[in-house]
Design an enzyme around this catalytic site. Structure first.
Site, PDB file in Angstrom:
ATOM      1  N   HIS A  65       0.881  -1.169   0.000  1.00  0.00           N
ATOM      2  CA  HIS A  65       0.000   0.000   0.000  1.00  0.00           C
ATOM      3  C   HIS A  65       0.923   1.224   0.000  1.00  0.00           C
ATOM      4  O   HIS A  65       1.991   1.192   0.614  1.00  0.00           O
ATOM      5  CB  HIS A  65      -0.849  -0.038   1.280  1.00  0.00           C
ATOM      6  CG  HIS A  65      -1.892   1.028   1.370  1.00  0.00           C
ATOM      7  ND1 HIS A  65      -1.600   2.330   1.698  1.00  0.00           N
ATOM      8  CD2 HIS A  65      -3.237   0.992   1.191  1.00  0.00           C
ATOM      9  CE1 HIS A  65      -2.716   3.037   1.719  1.00  0.00           C
ATOM     10  NE2 HIS A  65      -3.719   2.253   1.414  1.00  0.00           N
TER      11      HIS A  65
ATOM     12  N   ASP B 117       2.839  -3.983   8.499  1.00  0.00           N
ATOM     13  CA  ASP B 117       1.620  -3.216   8.247  1.00  0.00           C
ATOM     14  C   ASP B 117       0.436  -4.168   8.486  1.00  0.00           C
ATOM     15  O   ASP B 117       0.135  -5.007   7.652  1.00  0.00           O
ATOM     16  CB  ASP B 117       1.656  -2.708   6.810  1.00  0.00           C
ATOM     17  CG  ASP B 117       0.363  -2.017   6.399  1.00  0.00           C
ATOM     18  OD1 ASP B 117      -0.603  -2.015   7.197  1.00  0.00           O
ATOM     19  OD2 ASP B 117       0.306  -1.488   5.273  1.00  0.00           O
TER      20      ASP B 117
ATOM     21  N   GLN C 180      -4.782  -4.703   7.348  1.00  0.00           N
ATOM     22  CA  GLN C 180      -5.814  -5.605   6.834  1.00  0.00           C
ATOM     23  C   GLN C 180      -5.931  -6.881   7.658  1.00  0.00           C
ATOM     24  O   GLN C 180      -6.931  -7.595   7.553  1.00  0.00           O
ATOM     25  CB  GLN C 180      -5.532  -5.959   5.364  1.00  0.00           C
ATOM     26  CG  GLN C 180      -5.659  -4.778   4.403  1.00  0.00           C
ATOM     27  CD  GLN C 180      -7.079  -4.242   4.291  1.00  0.00           C
ATOM     28  OE1 GLN C 180      -8.054  -4.941   4.573  1.00  0.00           O
ATOM     29  NE2 GLN C 180      -7.211  -2.980   3.907  1.00  0.00           N
TER      30      GLN C 180
ATOM     31  N   LYS D 271     -10.474   0.774  10.311  1.00  0.00           N
ATOM     32  CA  LYS D 271     -10.616  -0.467   9.543  1.00  0.00           C
ATOM     33  C   LYS D 271     -11.041  -1.625  10.436  1.00  0.00           C
ATOM     34  O   LYS D 271     -11.248  -2.734   9.973  1.00  0.00           O
ATOM     35  CB  LYS D 271      -9.294  -0.831   8.877  1.00  0.00           C
ATOM     36  CG  LYS D 271      -8.868   0.201   7.856  1.00  0.00           C
ATOM     37  CD  LYS D 271      -7.970  -0.402   6.815  1.00  0.00           C
ATOM     38  CE  LYS D 271      -7.269   0.685   6.048  1.00  0.00           C
ATOM     39  NZ  LYS D 271      -7.851   0.879   4.727  1.00  0.00           N
TER      40      LYS D 271
ATOM     41  N   CYS E 188      -4.647   2.363  -3.751  1.00  0.00           N
ATOM     42  CA  CYS E 188      -3.369   2.830  -3.194  1.00  0.00           C
ATOM     43  C   CYS E 188      -2.265   1.788  -3.368  1.00  0.00           C
ATOM     44  O   CYS E 188      -1.395   1.649  -2.498  1.00  0.00           O
ATOM     45  CB  CYS E 188      -3.503   3.213  -1.732  1.00  0.00           C
ATOM     46  SG  CYS E 188      -4.665   4.534  -1.452  1.00  0.00           S
TER      47      CYS E 188
HETATM   48  C1  LIG Z   1      -2.516  -2.528   3.836  1.00  0.00           C
HETATM   49  C2  LIG Z   1      -2.791  -1.107   4.196  1.00  0.00           C
HETATM   50  N1  LIG Z   1      -1.807  -0.340   4.698  1.00  0.00           N
HETATM   51  C3  LIG Z   1      -1.993   0.930   5.052  1.00  0.00           C
HETATM   52  C4  LIG Z   1      -3.217   1.543   4.918  1.00  0.00           C
HETATM   53  C5  LIG Z   1      -3.360   2.968   5.333  1.00  0.00           C
HETATM   54  O1  LIG Z   1      -4.231   3.096   6.414  1.00  0.00           O
HETATM   55  P1  LIG Z   1      -4.832   4.519   6.793  1.00  0.00           P
HETATM   56  O2  LIG Z   1      -5.313   5.139   5.530  1.00  0.00           O
HETATM   57  O3  LIG Z   1      -5.925   4.214   7.738  1.00  0.00           O
HETATM   58  O4  LIG Z   1      -3.729   5.326   7.410  1.00  0.00           O
HETATM   59  C6  LIG Z   1      -4.284   0.786   4.388  1.00  0.00           C
HETATM   60  C7  LIG Z   1      -5.627   1.353   4.187  1.00  0.00           C
HETATM   61  O5  LIG Z   1      -5.854   2.339   3.560  1.00  0.00           O
HETATM   62  C8  LIG Z   1      -4.065  -0.565   4.029  1.00  0.00           C
HETATM   63  O6  LIG Z   1      -5.053  -1.306   3.544  1.00  0.00           O
END
Ligand SMILES: Cc1ncc(COP(=O)(O)O)c(C=O)c1O
Ligand SMILES: Cc1ncc(COP(=O)(O)O)c(C=O)c1O
Lengths: 420, 153, 420, 153
Positions: free
Chosen positions: A125, A202, A205, A228, A368
């Site tokens: 991401h 990370d 998910q 999430k 993303c």
């Molecule tokens: C795998 C992963 N990493 C990072 C993020 C970033 O999270 P956030 O936008 O809540 O900061 C997301 C979701 O957007 C994600 O699915």
């Protein structure tokens, strides 16, 4: 014998699931982007704001003491949820903020220099990619990546070659937000530890779907987002091993993270406060604690089993529809009920619009993860992602709608007549 | 006609398949090439506008790009409109600018201002888009590119 | 003739004001730390979460479109409240985050170097001090400060000497959170502009109490926090002039702020998105918009007049009590109804505890302004801060309680017998 | 007795005014000096502990610092307790450590575990603090400093 998961009871806790879209009941399959909030979370936050709201860690008054207690209890609750101690849990405004904190702090600490290497994956991401690009650009370090194989699995042979003595950081997703595949954390940790590299997980998910024991996972640092995992926006957490957090300087500075401040310099508190500059998202922390409490009140093994059924049904169903190409279609790994796909001849945006007209909410675009899409020769895909409240019937509604897409847009075998 | 069918009228799907002006011509003496991108969905367009020798008329517009059927058909319809209304000499640039402004206003009106066929030709079929705020950018992509191209050429 | 401000009507909107503390009605005089939230704000956020919640700026589905619209409408509303255009308003998680963004971005941009100077004031909140210390330490720039005079006013003669051709940044509070004095923005802007320095305004304490027109104020950048202006936690804003924001690189990076991303590099969107990495505090933005709408629905000139009455009553009352020393006691400047003070012979913490037993909630400590306290020879003070919902009777209750403090703790003239 | 009066008993206010052990003695052969600070309210203490020659007893404790009446009286009461219970030879360090642990447990009990006078002497008056979570740190300040000092000395 385990009882089957009572999905209807879970659903009843979500006011938004009663929404109708164009006369169709809402089928919310966009939980991977942001999850819905059960009533318990909304109530906890509101209750806090109506009865205890005031500045925490400051002042002697009764409300302040109550607010502080609720805030710190929330830290204990959320830490426990990931198997950790409260002192290891840093509040952030979300996963992106947590990853920026880590990369930024390593940069300020001078922990990377020319010749060093940072390793990420091709399935990243942007939140776990661009902060490392920036860190690399600022320090002269080199950013490398573990390739993704055609079936969506990480190329572990390549990983073993890539992770070497120059490697200082290895950052990777527990579960990719496009592929839905659970990555082999233990193997990546072993490779990283062997060369003394810091591992950053990370867990955005995975946190809503898998039981997490971060200390036991072997990684050094991990992040996830409240929104999430059925919690509020604007809150998330960074978890780190004691000695790792202690070794990091603050990334942002301000009130509540200091001991002594003169006009010329400041001394900082130990973790986690060192990383929590300024007024914290207090009611959101309370809300996030309510979210993990709500989750934990369920029979989680049964819930996981339910989600596994959804996962199979989703993937098998999509596989059986003509002109559908799945991203990360493998049986060789554990997965979450999230599936991205492309429809031959119909742009993802159009697919999404069509599904919306049937009440089905999915995500379209690059999610993303542009590099991963490019790797598969795509600029966009459609992603359906389930949650604990998703039913098998909803998956069927979704699949039924998907079967109609190519006909509606006049593509493929039975293209004519579909709109007559 | 359901909401979806008013959004995706046959005319739109036709244009998305048979795209007018698709394929860039060689740049000429008075041409400008513009790249526009919708960062949200990844749709992109490269549009080339060639002006008349005097610089006061749109001699030709060609484009390439990828995206959803709304963005593709909108680009195609724009070219058709310029060709049909411009006749042999091409549409005056001032008229093109005015059309773009009117088109933007209608699309941003949330369904309040329809695009009339008299003025917009096939592109009038895009009226339905204005009720879908998330899709307005798709429909605008080529038009914004042309606006920018006229400024540069 | 203006009608007097209807404070009872305003009060009725705050559920928490019905709280009782130890049998006493809550007198909340800690709004300077964090403000209370009217029902309209709680309702707006909940309504969003129950009916429109989903990922913004992404996906074609109906909920996403609704959420995006509400989110961007919120930006328009909050921007208007400070006289600005929506494109000039960057969401942040709060003022501290906004100030760190500015200092961090200037650092990344290489805009400061050895020999350059950054000017702040002696009355700075740590949030507008430590980020500049860190920036100075990283770049070799020198941090200087405008002294505060005995009466709390900034020493403008010193400012004129300090702000010179080496000065690259001048950062100052609109209203100090300890002194309550409105600083002379126009004068400081004139001095700064003359040397081409960037001005950064900390509007945390002014935003809830004064009409703001940021573009007209002459400053280049300004920040404020939602939770101090009757909005949610976890949201705030950075405002900047177009050309100033355009000249700043992102401070944090991730999703939603990019155009094209490859594994090696990323291209960024223009402001404000460039500075909004990751999922934004969406429901909180909606809540903050509801807060400024709630405020604006009142007769604001009447409300300001009401607060001016509170200010006088508060200060005059405290002045008339024996053994009280006011911080920033001057009639020479405009002020907000916020007053910090020390009680001779009784520690601030004990004063706060005593007031709490009467239901009065105040803030005690250094209020994140250690240098200013040191300047007055104190380590801690007591601070009472009013809001639009504060009544004159509440000020009287507070004053009455303060008069009892020294007696209770056996200090001063009538020290004995007070507890008999 | 109201909540406030049980928090601020006369004994507490007395100790806050007449502080036992206030004023640091010269450091000796087996002494440790510890600085503790409560970052929230700014209370601070510098505490010096001197051990017996054998290092197994607390020979003396002196301190300086500023803070609220709870923190000041708690330090004073701690010194009084060590002097009274330790007698001429001083309290065994093991006993002092045990007392500190017990004191902490009681203060963190939110009013559930009282401090008994038999064991804690005047310091038993601090029982009321345990209901005020925000003030527990104030009362603990000197005791934590001594704990740290015993570790270092
Ligand atoms: C795998 C992963 N990493 C990072 C993020 C970033 O999270 P956030 O936008 O809540 O900061 C997301 C979701 O957007 C994600 O699915
Ligand atoms: C003057 C001033 N500046 C900055 C801040 C920091 O704001 P926040 O903690 O909401 O980030 C505050 C409040 O704490 C303040 O009063």
């Amino acid at each position: 014998m385990t009882l089957p998961f009572d999905v209807d009871a879970a659903r009843a806790d979500f006011p938004i699931l009663e929404t109708e879209i164009d006369g169709h009941p809402l089928v919310y399959l966009d939980s991977g982007a942001t999850s819905q909030k059960p009533r318990a979370v909304l109530d906890a936050e509101r209750d806090f704001l109506e009865h205890a709201n005031s500045a925490v860690h400051r002042g002697a008054h009764t409300l302040a003491a109550e607010a502080t207690e609720l805030f710190e209890d929330a830290r204990v609750t959320v830490a426990e949820f990931v198997g950790a101690e409260p002192e290891q849990l840093v509040w952030t405004s979300g996963a992106t903020a947590g990853l920026n904190l880590v990369a930024g702090s390593l940069g300020y600490a001078g922990r990377l220099r020319e010749g060093d290497e940072i390793v990420v994956t091709e399935a990243e991401h942007h939140a776990n990619l661009i902060p490392w690009q920036e860190l690399a650009a600022r320090t002269g370090a080199r950013l490398r990546h573990i390739p993704v194989l055609d079936d969506g699995m990480l190329d572990l042979h390549a990983a073993a070659d890539l992770i070497g003595e120059r490697t200082k950081v290895v950052a990777f997703p527990h579960v990719s937000n496009v592929l839905g595949i659970v990555n082999p954390v233990a193997k990546l940790v072993t490779l990283s530890r062997a060369v003394g590299a810091l591992t950053v997980l990370d867990a955005c998910q995975s946190a809503p779907h898998l039981a997490l024991d971060l200390p036991a996972s072997g990684v050094d640092l991990a992040v996830f987002s409240g929104h999430k995992i059925h919690g509020p926006y604007g809150i998330g957490a960074l978890w780190g091993r004691d000695e790792v957090l202690e070794g990091l300087p603050p990334f942002t500075t301000g009130g509540s993270m200091i001991t002594t401040v003169t006009l010329d310099r400041a001394e900082y508190l130990p973790p986690p406060q060192r990383f929590e500059a300024g007024t914290q998202p207090v009611s959101q922390a309370v809300g996030l604690a309510a979210a993990v409490r709500w989750l934990s009140a369920h029979d989680l093994p049964a819930a996981r089993a339910h989600e596994a059924v959804l996962e199979r049904r989703l993937r098998d169903g999509l596989r059986s529809i003509d002109g559908i190409r799945l991203l990360g279609d493998t049986d060789a790994a554990e997965r979450i009920a999230l599936q991205a796909f492309a429809v031959d001849g119909v742009h993802a945006h159009d697919v999404g619009q069509f599904l919306d007209s049937r009440g089905v909410a999915v995500r379209v675009g690059h999610h993303c993860a542009q590099p991963l899409h490019r790797r598969y020769g795509l600029t966009a895909s459609v992603r359906a992602s389930a949650a604990i409240h998703t039913t098998e019937e909803e998956i069927d509604t979704f699949l039924d709608a998907v079967s109609g897409v190519r006909g509606f847009f006049g593509v493929g075998a039975n293209s004519t007549g579909a709109r007559a | 006609m359901s909401g979806l069918e008013s959004l995706y009228q046959e005319l739109i799907l036709d244009h998305a398949k048979n795209r007018r002006g698709f394929g860039l011509t060689e740049p000429g003496a008075r041409s400008a090439t513009v790249h526009q991108r919708n960062p949200i969905c990844g749709d992109e367009i490269t549009l080339r506008v060639e002006l008349s020798d005097e610089g006061d008329r749109v001699a030709s517009v060609t484009w390439e790009g990828a995206g959803c059927s709304i963005s593709q058909s909108s680009a195609s319809m724009l070219v058709a409109l310029l060709q049909e209304d411009g006749g042999d000499n091409g549409m005056p640039t001032a008229d093109a600018d005015a059309l773009i402004a009117q088109f933007r206003e209608a699309l941003r009106s949330r369904g309040k201002i329809p695009l009339d066929e008299e003025t917009f030709g096939d592109a009038a079929a895009l009226s339905g888009v204005s009720k879908y705020t998330a899709r307005v950018k798709c429909a605008m992509l080529a038009w914004v590119a042309l606006e920018e191209g006229l400024r540069q050429a």
